[in-house]
Enzyme design. Structure first.
Site, PDB file in Angstrom:
ATOM      1  N   SER A 253       0.852  -1.184   0.000  1.00 52.13           N
ATOM      2  CA  SER A 253       0.000   0.000   0.000  1.00 52.13           C
ATOM      3  C   SER A 253       0.888   1.234   0.000  1.00 52.13           C
ATOM      4  O   SER A 253       2.115   1.131  -0.055  1.00 52.13           O
ATOM      5  CB  SER A 253      -0.880   0.001   1.255  1.00 52.13           C
ATOM      6  OG  SER A 253      -0.061   0.283   2.372  1.00 52.13           O
ATOM      7  N   LYS A 254       0.249   2.383   0.105  1.00 51.59           N
ATOM      8  CA  LYS A 254       0.967   3.662   0.084  1.00 51.59           C
ATOM      9  C   LYS A 254       2.095   3.723   1.114  1.00 51.59           C
ATOM     10  O   LYS A 254       3.096   4.376   0.902  1.00 51.59           O
ATOM     11  CB  LYS A 254      -0.017   4.802   0.385  1.00 51.59           C
ATOM     12  CG  LYS A 254      -0.852   5.174  -0.810  1.00 51.59           C
ATOM     13  CD  LYS A 254      -0.871   6.694  -0.995  1.00 51.59           C
ATOM     14  CE  LYS A 254      -1.498   7.080  -2.309  1.00 51.59           C
ATOM     15  NZ  LYS A 254      -2.958   7.042  -2.255  1.00 51.59           N
TER      16      LYS A 254
END
Ligand code: GLU
Length: 491
Positions: A253-254
């Site tokens: 994810s980010k």
């Protein structure tokens, strides 16, 4: 294997193309090409609330950037279209009717509230919840009576008894007791089919021979196998490839750096490096220690036998290492083109300002920065002074290097000598600095450091004389003047 392989990538356009999706696409593309088969792109846009045209564009752009050309799909045509699921509603209707006629599907009128209430009660009693087949008990007359325009209904697939087994090309046999699967929805109340149903109809009608997708879909596969059988379709081969995880083993994810392909494109990663890096996540060619694979080598060697079952860990340092290798080998013209795109995107340059002279300036910039770049946008992040005459002076460096005793005088002398040079070359500028340092009886660094800070604002960068030549005589002279003024202002 003969030339009949048909593999597909089937993204849902609900956001950007994720690195995981890019790798799934890569494996399908490489598998199809390696087997002289066909690679198909299908857009799974049945989730009307979340699918957007922008997302379709981003996904297509990302795939094109990576060079995964599709033989059938949006923009490429093909005999099995349309390739957008939202345009295939008529086709799904026919197969839904088939399932209804054969008793494999039934209408369900339970509202979400009713389902939630029964689910809660079942769980409170300590039992597992599966759809309780409340509506399976309705008589045909009751169903007809309830099928009125205002009433919301879905269609559910009736799971047969028994066990469902399929062969995964990476893991072997995988079995599920059908009691683990409940009568899932195949047509939503908005008239759209659900993923499992549409996917099966499309994979069958598009003659997909191999379904290669992320292993987060393993639990969908038994449902799909049951649908294939109920519809008398041939079941394709399945390969579920491992997820890409972050360094902490959680889903990418980010937090782990950006998971979107366009982020890397916009940062000036080279598509060749990205493809190489993605290929090496979970795939080994069998050649020990070989890390660098050209696109042709990947297509030539790719085989599902060499894909591991274990999840892969995304390692930005390794991607950066690989990208810098590709950057060093790339031509200046190619890198300059990427740099120009970044400059226009960042608003540092307008498209109409991209003259042949500017292009050649960019080629010189990348040539001196090549050895120090992990990605091309680093030039804009760390060496913006190449494109911005109003660069700021790093305050600490300014204080330490430019405010030192005697610096103004040395810079002025350099400036005057530079001014006299008929040819502003590396040799000539270096000669000026060496001779001046001798005559002033100071170390050459007493000139080199202030000059660098004067013309760039910072104390690191490419070799000073290369830097001076790329900037050019006029700019160097006016930048020294600007630094002298700044020094004057601080005294
Ligand atoms: N649209 C699905 C997804 O994006 C496709 C899964 C599949 O390949 O079957 O996850």
């Amino acid at each position: 294997m003969d030339g009949t392989v048909r593999a597909r990538f089937a993204p849902s356009p609900t956001g950007f193309l994720h690195l995981g999706g890019a790798r799934t696409s890569l494996f399908n593309w490489a598998f199809a090409r390696n087997n002289k088969g066909t690679f198909i792109l299908r857009i799974e846009d049945t989730d009307m609330a979340r699918s957007t045209d922008e997302s379709v564009d981003v996904i297509l752009d990302s795939l094109k950037w990576l060079g995964f050309t599709w033989d059938e799909g949006p923009g490429a045509g093909g005999d099995c279209g349309p390739y957008f699921q939202s345009e295939r509603r008529g086709i799904y209707k026919e197969y839904l009717q088939k399932l209804l006629d054969k008793g494999h599907a039934y209408y369900c009128f339970c509202t979400p509230e009713e389902l939630a209430e029964r689910r809660e009660k079942t769980l409170a009693e300590g039992n597992n919840w599966r759809y309780d087949r409340h509506c399976l008990r309705l008589s045909p007359e009751e169903v007809q009576g309830l099928l009125t325009p205002g009433k919301k209904a879905v269609l559910r697939f009736r799971i047969p008894e028994g066990t469902t087994t399929f062969i995964d090309m990476l893991r072997g046999d995988i079995s599920f007791h059908n009691t683990e699967l409940d009568d899932f929805v195949i047509l939503k109340s908005d008239g759209m089919p659900t993923y499992n149903f549409a996917c099966v109809v499309d994979d069958a009608l598009m003659h997909i021979t191999h379904v290669i997708r992320g292993d987060d879909h393993i639990s969908n596969t038994p449902r799909q196998v049951l649908l294939y059988r109920a519809l008398d379709f041939c079941v394709p081969e399945f390969a579920h490839i491992p997820m890409i995880l972050g360094h902490d083993k959680t889903r990418l994810s980010k937090r782990h750096g950006s998971p979107s392909v366009t982020y890397y494109r916009d940062k000036g990663y080279l598509p060749e490096a990205m493809v190489n890096y993605l290929a090496r996540l979970s795939w080994a060619s069998g050649e020990e220690e070989k890390e660098i694979f050209s696109r042709e080598e990947i297509l030539d060697r790719f085989s599902l036998d060499q894909v591991t079952k274990h999840s892969a860990v995304f390692d930005l340092d390794k991607l950066n290492w690989m990208n810098s290798l590709y950057i060093r080998q790339a031509s200046n013209a190619y890198l300059a083109e990427i740099l120009i795109q970044i400059l226009t995107q960042e608003g540092l340059k307008k498209v109409e300002e991209i003259t042949p002279e500017f292009r050649s300036y960019c080629e010189q910039v990348v040539s001196v920065m090549k050895e120090r770049m992990k990605y091309v946008a680093l030039i804009v992040e760390e060496a913006r002074y190449f494109f911005d005459d109003t660069y700021a002076f790093d305050p600490a460096v300014f204080e330490k290097i430019l405010l030192e005793e005697g610096v103004s005088q040395r810079l002025k002398l350099c400036r005057d000598e530079f001014h006299k040079l008929p040819a502003f070359t590396m040799e000539a500028t270096e000669d000026v600095v060496r001779k001046l340092s001798e005559s002033l009886n100071v170390k050459a660094t007493k000139l080199i450091h202030p000059l660098r800070v004067a013309v760039s604002g910072v104390k690191v960068g490419p070799g000073l004389f290369e830097l001076l030549v790329v900037l050019g005589k006029e700019r160097v002279l006016s930048r020294i003047d600007r630094a002298l003024q700044a020094i004057q202002g601080k005294k």
